[in-house]
Write an enzyme that holds these catalytic residues in place. Structure first.
Site, PDB file in Angstrom:
ATOM      1  N   CYS A 120       0.847  -1.192   0.000  1.00 24.84           N
ATOM      2  CA  CYS A 120       0.000   0.000   0.000  1.00 24.84           C
ATOM      3  C   CYS A 120       0.882   1.241   0.000  1.00 24.84           C
ATOM      4  O   CYS A 120       1.862   1.312   0.762  1.00 24.84           O
ATOM      5  CB  CYS A 120      -0.902   0.003   1.237  1.00 24.84           C
ATOM      6  N   HIS A 162      -8.968  -3.587  -2.775  1.00 24.35           N
ATOM      7  CA  HIS A 162      -8.030  -2.824  -1.953  1.00 24.35           C
ATOM      8  C   HIS A 162      -8.459  -1.353  -1.869  1.00 24.35           C
ATOM      9  O   HIS A 162      -8.504  -0.772  -0.770  1.00 24.35           O
ATOM     10  CB  HIS A 162      -6.632  -2.939  -2.573  1.00 24.35           C
ATOM     11  N   GLU A 163      -8.783  -0.754  -3.023  1.00 19.54           N
ATOM     12  CA  GLU A 163      -9.154   0.658  -3.024  1.00 19.54           C
ATOM     13  C   GLU A 163     -10.523   0.889  -2.388  1.00 19.54           C
ATOM     14  O   GLU A 163     -10.720   1.873  -1.667  1.00 19.54           O
ATOM     15  CB  GLU A 163      -9.119   1.217  -4.445  1.00 19.54           C
ATOM     16  N   HIS A 166     -10.247   0.996   1.331  1.00 18.81           N
ATOM     17  CA  HIS A 166      -9.769   2.297   1.822  1.00 18.81           C
ATOM     18  C   HIS A 166     -10.923   3.247   2.118  1.00 18.81           C
ATOM     19  O   HIS A 166     -10.849   4.054   3.056  1.00 18.81           O
ATOM     20  CB  HIS A 166      -8.863   2.958   0.782  1.00 18.81           C
TER      21      HIS A 166
END
Length: 208
Positions: A120, A162-163, A166
């Protein structure tokens, strides 16, 4: 400060350029992002997307979420043009991913979990193995307000997850097997295999 004010301030400061990346320990990375629902004008969102892409290119990386540049808004950019060996591309399902913007994204698992090393930009210098669904149904809006639902597989699915995480205050290390944690140097020198099988045996962590 209202989200529109935050975005305006950032755009005025970094218009057309990369913004500094926020790193772990900053509360904005642990906040649940505010849904995009008209509180920020579309032209301002386009300028924010340009900054996100510039930041992604400068890092370089394959995705950047708005919280990573200090904006707690459910918006991110993705794109993967990295050239990787065919053996790696096949094992990881990593193929070129054209750049695009995702707004208010969600996903549901549409396949079994598979585990790979993941890093990351907001936690530089380290990577760890994360088990994620290999296939997902992804839903998001684009910069024109058009709703999309599509099946993503392989590395594209991993980047999207993953995004999107966030935007809900989740960092990859929250989902990682911490026994797999390694510096980037050790990953390059010891564990740069297409899959983390050998690393799992040496470091003592399990794979799905």
């Amino acid at each position: 400060m209202e989200i529109a004010e935050l975005v305006t301030e950032l755009v005025e400061k970094y218009r057309g350029a990369a913004a500094p990346l926020v790193e772990v320990g900053d509360p904005v990375l642990r906040a649940v992002g505010e849904p995009v629902n008209g509180q920020v004008g579309m032209e301002l969102l386009r300028e924010l997307a340009e900054i996100l892409f510039a930041t992604m290119h400068a890092a370089p990386g394959v995705g950047v979420a708005a919280p990573q540049i200090g904006i707690p808004l459910r918006m991110a950019v993705l794109g993967d043009s990295a050239a990787v060996p065919e053996e790696v591309a096949t094992a990881r399902g990593r193929r070129p991913l054209p750049e695009f913007t995702i707004i208010n994204p969600t996903y549901t698992a549409d396949g079994d979990e598979i585990a790979f090393y993941e890093g990351c930009l907001s936690m530089p210098g380290y990577q760890a193995v994360v088990a994620r669904p290999e296939s997902i149904m992804a839903t998001y809006q684009d910069l024109d307000g058009v709703q999309h639902t599509e099946r993503l597989t392989g590395w594209a699915a991993r980047i999207f997850q993953h995004e999107t995480d966030h935007l809900h205050g989740i960092i990859y290390i929250d989902k990682a097997d911490t026994r797999s944690l390694t510096t980037n140097d050790n990953l390059r020198d010891r564990w740069a295999d297409p899959t983390p099988v050998r690393a799992s045996r040496a470091l003592g962590f399990s794979l799905p």
